[in-house]
Design a protein around this motif. Structure first.
Motif, PDB file in Angstrom:
ATOM      1  N   VAL A 138      25.095   0.783 -35.066  1.00 20.58           N
ATOM      2  CA  VAL A 138      24.259  -0.236 -34.434  1.00 20.58           C
ATOM      3  C   VAL A 138      23.800   0.300 -33.074  1.00 20.58           C
ATOM      4  N   ALA A 139      22.537   0.033 -32.745  1.00 24.45           N
ATOM      5  CA  ALA A 139      21.998   0.421 -31.430  1.00 24.45           C
ATOM      6  C   ALA A 139      21.417  -0.820 -30.775  1.00 24.45           C
ATOM      7  N   THR A 140      21.597  -0.934 -29.469  1.00 20.23           N
ATOM      8  CA  THR A 140      21.078  -2.107 -28.758  1.00 20.23           C
ATOM      9  C   THR A 140      20.400  -1.688 -27.445  1.00 20.23           C
ATOM     10  N   VAL A 141      19.487  -2.537 -26.994  1.00 20.01           N
ATOM     11  CA  VAL A 141      18.890  -2.380 -25.653  1.00 20.01           C
ATOM     12  C   VAL A 141      18.736  -3.776 -25.070  1.00 20.01           C
ATOM     13  N   SER A 142      18.742  -3.856 -23.747  1.00 20.24           N
ATOM     14  CA  SER A 142      18.454  -5.144 -23.124  1.00 20.24           C
ATOM     15  C   SER A 142      17.918  -4.937 -21.717  1.00 20.24           C
ATOM     16  N   CYS A 143      17.136  -5.932 -21.279  1.00 23.14           N
ATOM     17  CA  CYS A 143      16.597  -5.880 -19.908  1.00 23.14           C
ATOM     18  C   CYS A 143      16.186  -7.307 -19.516  1.00 23.14           C
ATOM     19  N   PRO A 144      15.995  -7.557 -18.233  1.00 20.35           N
ATOM     20  CA  PRO A 144      15.539  -8.886 -17.828  1.00 20.35           C
ATOM     21  C   PRO A 144      14.146  -9.179 -18.396  1.00 20.35           C
ATOM     22  N   VAL A 145      13.945 -10.424 -18.812  1.00 16.65           N
ATOM     23  CA  VAL A 145      12.654 -10.839 -19.365  1.00 16.65           C
ATOM     24  C   VAL A 145      11.519 -10.513 -18.389  1.00 16.65           C
ATOM     25  N   ASP A 146      11.774 -10.744 -17.090  1.00  9.50           N
ATOM     26  CA  ASP A 146      10.729 -10.502 -16.084  1.00  9.50           C
ATOM     27  C   ASP A 146      10.298  -9.044 -16.061  1.00  9.50           C
ATOM     28  N   ALA A 147      11.276  -8.141 -16.210  1.00  9.21           N
ATOM     29  CA  ALA A 147      10.942  -6.707 -16.177  1.00  9.21           C
ATOM     30  C   ALA A 147      10.017  -6.363 -17.337  1.00  9.21           C
ATOM     31  N   TRP A 180      13.105   2.300 -21.597  1.00  4.98           N
ATOM     32  CA  TRP A 180      14.508   1.846 -21.592  1.00  4.98           C
ATOM     33  C   TRP A 180      15.390   2.674 -20.663  1.00  4.98           C
ATOM     34  N   SER A 181      14.914   3.868 -20.284  1.00  7.23           N
ATOM     35  CA  SER A 181      15.740   4.689 -19.381  1.00  7.23           C
ATOM     36  C   SER A 181      15.902   3.991 -18.027  1.00  7.23           C
ATOM     37  N   ASP A 182      14.951   3.113 -17.676  1.00  7.77           N
ATOM     38  CA  ASP A 182      15.080   2.365 -16.418  1.00  7.77           C
ATOM     39  C   ASP A 182      16.125   1.244 -16.523  1.00  7.77           C
ATOM     40  N   PHE A 183      16.577   0.968 -17.756  1.00  3.72           N
ATOM     41  CA  PHE A 183      17.540  -0.137 -17.944  1.00  3.72           C
ATOM     42  C   PHE A 183      18.821   0.358 -18.594  1.00  3.72           C
ATOM     43  N   GLY A 184      19.200   1.570 -18.238  1.00  3.80           N
ATOM     44  CA  GLY A 184      20.478   2.103 -18.730  1.00  3.80           C
ATOM     45  C   GLY A 184      20.385   2.759 -20.092  1.00  3.80           C
ATOM     46  N   GLY A 185      19.194   2.845 -20.648  1.00 11.55           N
ATOM     47  CA  GLY A 185      19.028   3.487 -21.953  1.00 11.55           C
ATOM     48  C   GLY A 185      19.573   2.630 -23.088  1.00 11.55           C
ATOM     49  N   PHE A 186      19.976   3.297 -24.168  1.00 12.68           N
ATOM     50  CA  PHE A 186      20.426   2.608 -25.387  1.00 12.68           C
ATOM     51  C   PHE A 186      21.949   2.624 -25.455  1.00 12.68           C
ATOM     52  N   ASN A 187      22.505   1.566 -26.004  1.00 11.58           N
ATOM     53  CA  ASN A 187      23.932   1.583 -26.341  1.00 11.58           C
ATOM     54  C   ASN A 187      24.040   1.675 -27.858  1.00 11.58           C
ATOM     55  N   ALA A 188      25.055   2.374 -28.299  1.00 12.62           N
ATOM     56  CA  ALA A 188      25.219   2.487 -29.756  1.00 12.62           C
ATOM     57  C   ALA A 188      26.686   2.607 -30.100  1.00 12.62           C
ATOM     58  N   LYS A 189      27.007   2.164 -31.307  1.00 12.97           N
ATOM     59  CA  LYS A 189      28.375   2.415 -31.814  1.00 12.97           C
ATOM     60  C   LYS A 189      28.377   2.494 -33.344  1.00 12.97           C
TER      61      LYS A 189
END
Ligand code: MEV
Length: 432
Positions: A231-240, A96-105
């Motif tokens: 809450v913590a979230t991650v996201s990346c393109p499906v292709d990646a 996930w570090s390649d996709f900006g890591g984790f977001n949390a709040k």
């Protein structure tokens, strides 16, 4: 003195006297000494954390090195006996570090506790007295809350919950608390016990209430904290994700992960294990930072059933060719007071984390839970978990059997494509 009376005085005996009573060989008794932490200052603190301490029991502390949360980097200390957890979380974090890591709040920090009581008088009288009861107990509890109020916390709400339909005559004073950076268990329970006494006194003093109709059962915090969540979230393109899947031998990885979460959403057999994988990470960080992981687990598993059916704590979706995953869960923890400030290693773990406040640690715990879940699903939907587990299992067995470094190298090659068991490894080592 009879054995029975020695047992009942056990806590009064010296450490040596306690050990002498245990059904242990001399070698094992010596092991109790050897396992003690060598550093006197640390040993004294750990000795006092519990009753009847006869030795210390160590677990490894590992570091997940590549955690990015809300754009900030963290080294995350994890204490666990399960051999694959640190590696699994590190692997997810690396991805996930390649996709900006984790977001949390943080989604709220209110904790809860209740005074549970039975009232056999008129319901309407109790309801009518509620404002006066509240004023009375708030006044009485003032001396306990004063310091917390100065720190920006205190009592946030008091409601009367009528539960007489479910249990005759049963009501709750349902109290909300803000405890800032403290986990707050002692503060909350002290307030609640004072409230319990005050409620009773109110009934005694009030001219219309008959105190003989009031029976207060208990006063205690609740580990079900619906308004203390992160809450913590991650996201990346499906292709990646799919290209990463190809590398680890899985086609359509994004879809497989989605399906894995969907299975855990609808099926309890899978949901319990799925959520256990989440707590593999959360507990390890909770232990490292001196937090009560039993409270976290109890609250989290109850939250997993909040819709009437036990379900996955994570959700996943694919939308507009973006894969995303989210973990939302209750997290009551503290960064001041309690074991966190007492246990030298918890203090050190907090230092590694950059001394976060409670809100930041809540977010980090959600992140670690999500990373742990993602990694488990990654393994399960590709190679299976045994490959990674077996590597660590083999290393544990080799350690137990005191294998030499040369034997370790040969065993690792030999068991690369074979099932590892204690007997097989023992056989392998004795054959060479
Ligand atoms: C093992 O400790 C945890 C897993 O079983 C979690 C899961 O199945 O998701 C691998």
């Amino acid at each position: 003195m009879s054995q029975l009376s020695v047992y009942s005085r056990f806590s009064k005996l010296s450490r040596e006297e306690k050990i002498a009573l245990l059904p242990l060989s001399n070698d094992s008794k010596n092991l109790l000494d050897k396992a003690m932490i060598g550093n006197e200052a640390i040993a004294v603190v750990i000795d006092k954390l519990s009753e009847n301490t006869v030795s210390h029991f160590s677990f490894p502390m590992g570091i997940a090195p590549n955690i990015w949360m809300n754009g900030k980097h963290y080294f995350v200390p994890l204490v666990t006996e399960e051999s694959s957890i640190v590696a699994a979380i590190s692997k997810a974090a690396r991805f996930w570090s390649d996709f900006g890591g984790f977001n949390a709040k943080v989604l709220g920090t209110e904790k809860k506790g209740q005074v549970h009581f039975f009232w056999k008088g008129e319901k309407s009288l109790l309801m009518a007295k509620l404002p006066a009861i509240k004023d009375f107990i708030l006044l009485r509890v003032n001396s306990i809350t004063r310091q917390m109020v100065k720190r920006g916390g205190g009592i946030t709400s008091i409601t009367l919950d009528d539960l007489t339909v479910e249990l005759p005559y049963y009501y709750q004073l349902n109290v909300g608390f803000e405890t800032k950076d403290a986990m707050g268990a002692n503060f909350i329970n002290s307030c609640l016990e004072e409230m319990k006494k005050s409620l009773n006194q109110f009934a005694i003093c009030d001219l219309e209430m008959d105190e003989s109709l009031l029976d207060i059962n208990m006063a205690i915090l609740s580990n079900y904290t619906l308004n203390c969540k992160a809450v913590a979230t991650v996201s990346c393109p499906v292709d990646a994700l799919n290209s990463y899947g190809e590398k680890i031998g899985t086609k359509n990885l994004a879809l497989r992960l989605l399906q894995a979460v969907q299975i855990a959403k609808i099926n309890i057999n899978r949901a319990v294990t799925h959520n256990k994988g989440i707590y593999n990470g959360i507990d390890a960080l909770a232990i490292a930072t001196g937090n009560d992981w039993r409270a976290l687990e109890a609250g989290g598993h109850a939250y997993a059933s909040r819709n009437g059916k036990y379900s996955s704590l994570t959700v996943a979706k694919i939308e507009n060719n973006i894969f995303s995953m989210e973990l939302e869960l209750p997290l009551t923890l503290g960064t001041v007071g309690g074991i966190t400030n007492l246990h030298p290693m918890s203090k050190l773990a907090m230092e590694i984390l950059g001394n976060p406040d409670a809100a930041e640690l809540m977010q980090l715990m959600a992140v670690i839970g999500l990373a742990s879940n993602f990694s488990a699903l990654l393994a399960l939907t590709s190679t299976g978990i045994q490959k990674g587990h077996m590597k660590m299992h083999l290393s544990n067995i080799l350690l137990q059997l005191k294998a030499s470094s040369e034997q370790i190298i040969r065993a690792e090659t030999y068991f690369n494509d074979k099932t590892v068991s204690f007997t097989e490894v023992e056989k392998f080592l004795s054959a060479k």
